[in-house]
Write a protein that holds these residues in place. Structure first.
Motif, PDB file in Angstrom:
ATOM      1  N   ILE A  44      -1.038   7.064   2.329  1.00 22.10           N
ATOM      2  CA  ILE A  44       0.314   7.386   1.850  1.00 22.10           C
ATOM      3  C   ILE A  44       0.297   7.594   0.340  1.00 22.10           C
ATOM      4  CG2 ILE A  44       2.629   6.441   1.526  1.00 22.10           C
ATOM      5  CD1 ILE A  44       2.350   5.186   4.292  1.00 22.10           C
ATOM      6  N   ALA A  45      -0.430   6.771  -0.381  1.00 23.44           N
ATOM      7  CA  ALA A  45      -0.492   6.894  -1.843  1.00 23.44           C
ATOM      8  C   ALA A  45      -1.124   8.216  -2.261  1.00 23.44           C
ATOM      9  CB  ALA A  45      -1.265   5.718  -2.435  1.00 23.44           C
ATOM     10  N   ARG A  46      -2.054   8.735  -1.445  1.00 25.54           N
ATOM     11  CA  ARG A  46      -2.695  10.018  -1.746  1.00 25.54           C
ATOM     12  C   ARG A  46      -1.764  11.194  -1.504  1.00 25.54           C
ATOM     13  NH1 ARG A  46      -7.225   8.067   1.391  1.00 25.54           N
ATOM     14  NH2 ARG A  46      -6.402   9.325   3.093  1.00 25.54           N
ATOM     15  N   GLY A  47      -0.667  10.954  -0.762  1.00 23.01           N
ATOM     16  CA  GLY A  47       0.270  12.034  -0.489  1.00 23.01           C
ATOM     17  C   GLY A  47       0.208  12.545   0.932  1.00 23.01           C
ATOM     18  N   GLU A  48      -0.544  11.873   1.807  1.00 25.24           N
ATOM     19  CA  GLU A  48      -0.590  12.274   3.218  1.00 25.24           C
ATOM     20  C   GLU A  48       0.784  12.060   3.847  1.00 25.24           C
ATOM     21  OE1 GLU A  48      -3.307  13.468   4.870  1.00 25.24           O
ATOM     22  OE2 GLU A  48      -4.547  13.322   3.084  1.00 25.24           O
ATOM     23  N   SER A  49       1.057  12.767   4.921  1.00 27.58           N
ATOM     24  CA  SER A  49       2.324  12.588   5.624  1.00 27.58           C
ATOM     25  C   SER A  49       2.346  11.208   6.289  1.00 27.58           C
ATOM     26  CB  SER A  49       2.506  13.671   6.680  1.00 27.58           C
ATOM     27  OG  SER A  49       1.571  13.485   7.728  1.00 27.58           O
ATOM     28  N   SER A  50       3.528  10.767   6.630  1.00 28.59           N
ATOM     29  CA  SER A  50       3.673   9.458   7.263  1.00 28.59           C
ATOM     30  C   SER A  50       2.925   9.401   8.588  1.00 28.59           C
ATOM     31  CB  SER A  50       5.153   9.146   7.475  1.00 28.59           C
ATOM     32  OG  SER A  50       5.303   7.886   8.072  1.00 28.59           O
ATOM     33  N   ALA A  51       3.017  10.461   9.388  1.00 34.01           N
ATOM     34  CA  ALA A  51       2.343  10.483  10.689  1.00 34.01           C
ATOM     35  C   ALA A  51       0.823  10.446  10.519  1.00 34.01           C
ATOM     36  CB  ALA A  51       2.764  11.714  11.473  1.00 34.01           C
ATOM     37  N   ALA A  52       0.304  11.242   9.590  1.00 37.34           N
ATOM     38  CA  ALA A  52      -1.145  11.264   9.368  1.00 37.34           C
ATOM     39  C   ALA A  52      -1.630   9.926   8.813  1.00 37.34           C
ATOM     40  CB  ALA A  52      -1.506  12.398   8.416  1.00 37.34           C
ATOM     41  N   SER A  53      -0.833   9.320   7.951  1.00 38.87           N
ATOM     42  CA  SER A  53      -1.215   8.030   7.373  1.00 38.87           C
ATOM     43  C   SER A  53      -1.254   6.941   8.432  1.00 38.87           C
ATOM     44  CB  SER A  53      -0.227   7.631   6.276  1.00 38.87           C
ATOM     45  OG  SER A  53      -0.205   8.598   5.265  1.00 38.87           O
ATOM     46  N   GLN A  54      -0.253   6.920   9.289  1.00 36.49           N
ATOM     47  CA  GLN A  54      -0.242   5.909  10.345  1.00 36.49           C
ATOM     48  C   GLN A  54      -1.356   6.147  11.350  1.00 36.49           C
ATOM     49  OE1 GLN A  54       3.311   4.505  12.044  1.00 36.49           O
ATOM     50  NE2 GLN A  54       4.370   4.356  10.094  1.00 36.49           N
ATOM     51  N   ALA A  55      -1.684   7.398  11.613  1.00 39.96           N
ATOM     52  CA  ALA A  55      -2.801   7.700  12.515  1.00 39.96           C
ATOM     53  C   ALA A  55      -4.108   7.171  11.928  1.00 39.96           C
ATOM     54  CB  ALA A  55      -2.893   9.198  12.763  1.00 39.96           C
ATOM     55  N   GLU A  56      -4.262   7.301  10.619  1.00 37.07           N
ATOM     56  CA  GLU A  56      -5.463   6.776   9.965  1.00 37.07           C
ATOM     57  C   GLU A  56      -5.523   5.254  10.066  1.00 37.07           C
ATOM     58  OE1 GLU A  56      -7.732   7.038   5.696  1.00 37.07           O
ATOM     59  OE2 GLU A  56      -6.495   8.703   6.369  1.00 37.07           O
ATOM     60  N   GLY A  57      -4.376   4.600   9.888  1.00 39.49           N
ATOM     61  CA  GLY A  57      -4.341   3.150  10.006  1.00 39.49           C
ATOM     62  C   GLY A  57      -4.594   2.676  11.426  1.00 39.49           C
ATOM     63  N   ARG A  58      -4.114   3.424  12.417  1.00 38.39           N
ATOM     64  CA  ARG A  58      -4.294   3.027  13.822  1.00 38.39           C
ATOM     65  C   ARG A  58      -5.757   3.039  14.241  1.00 38.39           C
ATOM     66  NH1 ARG A  58      -0.050   1.265  15.678  1.00 38.39           N
ATOM     67  NH2 ARG A  58       1.973   2.216  15.347  1.00 38.39           N
ATOM     68  N   ARG A  59      -6.576   3.847  13.560  1.00 35.49           N
ATOM     69  CA  ARG A  59      -8.001   3.885  13.891  1.00 35.49           C
ATOM     70  C   ARG A  59      -8.684   2.540  13.651  1.00 35.49           C
ATOM     71  NH1 ARG A  59      -7.834   9.453  12.147  1.00 35.49           N
ATOM     72  NH2 ARG A  59      -8.204   8.864  10.002  1.00 35.49           N
ATOM     73  N   SER A  60      -8.229   1.817  12.648  1.00 37.27           N
ATOM     74  CA  SER A  60      -8.859   0.527  12.356  1.00 37.27           C
ATOM     75  C   SER A  60      -8.007  -0.673  12.772  1.00 37.27           C
ATOM     76  CB  SER A  60      -9.194   0.423  10.862  1.00 37.27           C
ATOM     77  OG  SER A  60      -8.053   0.652  10.081  1.00 37.27           O
ATOM     78  N   ALA A  61      -6.798  -0.419  13.273  1.00 37.35           N
ATOM     79  CA  ALA A  61      -5.903  -1.511  13.684  1.00 37.35           C
ATOM     80  C   ALA A  61      -6.285  -2.030  15.065  1.00 37.35           C
ATOM     81  CB  ALA A  61      -4.458  -1.022  13.700  1.00 37.35           C
ATOM     82  N   PRO A  62      -6.001  -3.304  15.330  1.00 37.08           N
ATOM     83  CA  PRO A  62      -6.213  -3.814  16.687  1.00 37.08           C
ATOM     84  C   PRO A  62      -5.252  -3.143  17.669  1.00 37.08           C
ATOM     85  CG  PRO A  62      -5.715  -5.610  15.143  1.00 37.08           C
ATOM     86  CD  PRO A  62      -5.530  -4.325  14.412  1.00 37.08           C
ATOM     87  N   ALA A  63      -5.610  -3.130  18.935  1.00 35.98           N
ATOM     88  CA  ALA A  63      -4.764  -2.507  19.955  1.00 35.98           C
ATOM     89  C   ALA A  63      -3.401  -3.193  20.004  1.00 35.98           C
ATOM     90  CB  ALA A  63      -5.444  -2.599  21.313  1.00 35.98           C
TER      91      ALA A  63
END
Length: 120
Positions: A44-63
């Motif tokens: 998000i700080a880099r300027g990615e969209s909210s959806a793309a940022s959350q998708a990136e976080g979901r890759r390393s988040a627990p199920a």
């Protein structure tokens, strides 16, 4: 008599070992929450969209983790939370333990508010 004492000692040892393994599992889950919060906040700080940022976080988040994002005064705050349960089917009836991780990052200069910016 020694056999009964040995059986009780071994049962106690199994319970203590399972408890220690559960604690290690909780620590690993908490570390994954922190990693997911950090990854989301950086995107998000880099300027990615909210959806793309959350998708990136979901890759390393627990199920099953929830990702909450707040942007205020050029600062992004991300909190990732999940209810961790024992990994063994025998203990699945026990209540879950709430685990979370938080990251706070400053927005890059010149980027619009990432929560209102159009998705790219």
């Amino acid at each position: 008599m020694v056999t009964v004492e040995t059986a009780l000692a071994l049962a106690a040892l199994v319970v203590v070992t399972a408890g220690m393994a559960w604690v290690v599992s909780l620590v690993a889950t908490q570390a994954r929450c922190v990693d997911a919060a950090r990854d989301t906040a950086r995107a998000i700080a880099r300027g990615e969209s909210s959806a793309a940022s959350q998708a990136e976080g979901r890759r390393s988040a627990p199920a099953g983790a929830d990702i909450a994002v707040q942007v205020a005064d050029d600062v992004v705050t991300v909190e990732v939370s999940v209810e961790a349960r024992p990994p063994w089917p025998v203990l699945s009836h026990l209540p879950g333990v709430p685990v979370s991780g938080r990251a706070v990052v400053a927005l890059e200069p010149g980027h619009p508010d990432p929560l209102t910016a159009p998705d790219r």
